[in-house]
Design an enzyme around this catalytic site. Structure first.
Site, short mmCIF file in Angstrom:
data_model
loop_
_atom_site.label_atom_id
_atom_site.label_comp_id
_atom_site.label_asym_id
_atom_site.label_seq_id
_atom_site.Cartn_x
_atom_site.Cartn_y
_atom_site.Cartn_z
NE ARG A 68 -2.88 -1.40 3.54
CZ ARG A 68 -1.95 -2.51 4.02
NH1 ARG A 68 -2.48 -3.69 2.96
NH2 ARG A 68 -0.94 -2.78 5.18
CD GLU A 105 2.88 -10.80 17.54
OE1 GLU A 105 2.24 -10.45 17.51
OE2 GLU A 105 2.23 -11.19 19.16
P1 AMP Z 1 5.07 -2.54 11.72
O1 AMP Z 1 6.06 -2.84 11.19
O2 AMP Z 1 4.53 -3.14 12.57
O3 AMP Z 1 5.13 -0.76 12.00
O4 AMP Z 1 3.82 -2.98 10.88
C1 AMP Z 1 3.65 -1.90 9.85
C2 AMP Z 1 3.10 -2.42 7.66
O5 AMP Z 1 2.22 -3.95 8.86
C3 AMP Z 1 2.42 -2.03 7.35
O6 AMP Z 1 3.21 -1.85 5.82
C4 AMP Z 1 1.60 -1.47 7.45
O7 AMP Z 1 0.61 -1.39 6.24
C5 AMP Z 1 1.22 -3.07 7.88
N1 AMP Z 1 0.00 -3.08 9.46
C6 AMP Z 1 0.40 -3.33 10.12
N2 AMP Z 1 -0.48 -3.20 11.82
C7 AMP Z 1 -1.61 -2.58 10.30
C8 AMP Z 1 -3.64 -2.09 10.92
N3 AMP Z 1 -4.24 -2.16 11.92
N4 AMP Z 1 -3.88 -1.60 9.38
C9 AMP Z 1 -3.17 -2.20 8.57
N5 AMP Z 1 -2.11 -2.31 8.39
C10 AMP Z 1 -1.16 -2.69 9.13
#
Ligand code: AMP
Length: 180
Positions: A68, A105
């Site tokens: 996205r 995780e």
């Molecule tokens: P992080 O590495 O934990 O910051 O996760 C980021 C990635 O996971 C991004 O590419 C987001 O598009 C996706 N992501 C994580 N949590 C969500 C959420 N609650 N809603 C939509 N996309 C999420």
């Protein structure tokens, strides 16, 4: 663009973010940006607003994170006169790549960028839709630095503040349009 116009855009975007509970797994509230993307006026105005942050900043590349992030990064790159660069999951990019592996995780994930996508000394913006734990964005910062690029800013449409991703990224400038 006036402050009032910016506030209006933020409130328009907020109305077009859909919460999808228990996707992709139980307990996660997925922030679905599809209603925002399908609204021509709000999508266009948002890109204009975001672009206004980078006037005279000499940005050479806008990096979008699969998948996205691509959708926001590409029009932003065009608007600010920079090139678009994709960062993808392992095995998707056709040319020579460099990789970074980071912890999730459970387990790990690997992201890749083309080795010639960012030149030494170029100023770069890193773009994604949602900042959650910040692990993904941090990994992309590392890829950028490996190529000699300069992370001018990390740009997120949405920041999930309770997951404290910002703390993991405190070495970088970070801007998010909407915070939850
Ligand atoms: P992080 O590495 O934990 O910051 O996760 C980021 C990635 O996971 C991004 O590419 C987001 O598009 C996706 N992501 C994580 N949590 C969500 C959420 N609650 N809603 C939509 N996309 C999420």
């Amino acid at each position: 663009m006036t402050e009032l116009e910016k506030e209006k855009i933020i409130s328009d975007v907020k109305k077009l973010i859909r919460d999808v509970p228990d996707f992709p797994k139980p307990g996660i509230i997925f922030k679905d940006i599809m209603p925002f993307l399908s609204d021509n006026r709000t999508f266009k105005n948002t890109i204009k607003y975001l672009a206004s942050r980078y006037k005279d900043k000499n940005i050479s590349k806008v990096i979008g994170i699969e998948a996205r992030g691509f959708i926001i990064a590409a029009p932003l790159a065009l608007e600010i006169g920079a090139g678009f660069v994709p960062v993808r999951k392992k095995g998707k990019l056709p040319y020579k790549t460099i990789s970074v592996t980071y912890d999730l995780e459970y387990g790990t994930d690997t992201l890749q960028i083309h080795e010639d996508a960012v030149k030494k000394g170029e100023n770069v913006i890193i773009v994604d839709d949602v900042l959650a734990t910040g692990g993904t964005a941090k990994a992309v910062c590392e890829l950028t630095k490996k190529l000699g690029g300069n992370v001018s800013e990390i740009l997120m449409l949405i920041e999930l503040e309770f997951l404290k991703g910002r703390e993991k990224l405190k070495d970088y400038e970070l801007f998010s349009l909407i915070k939850y």
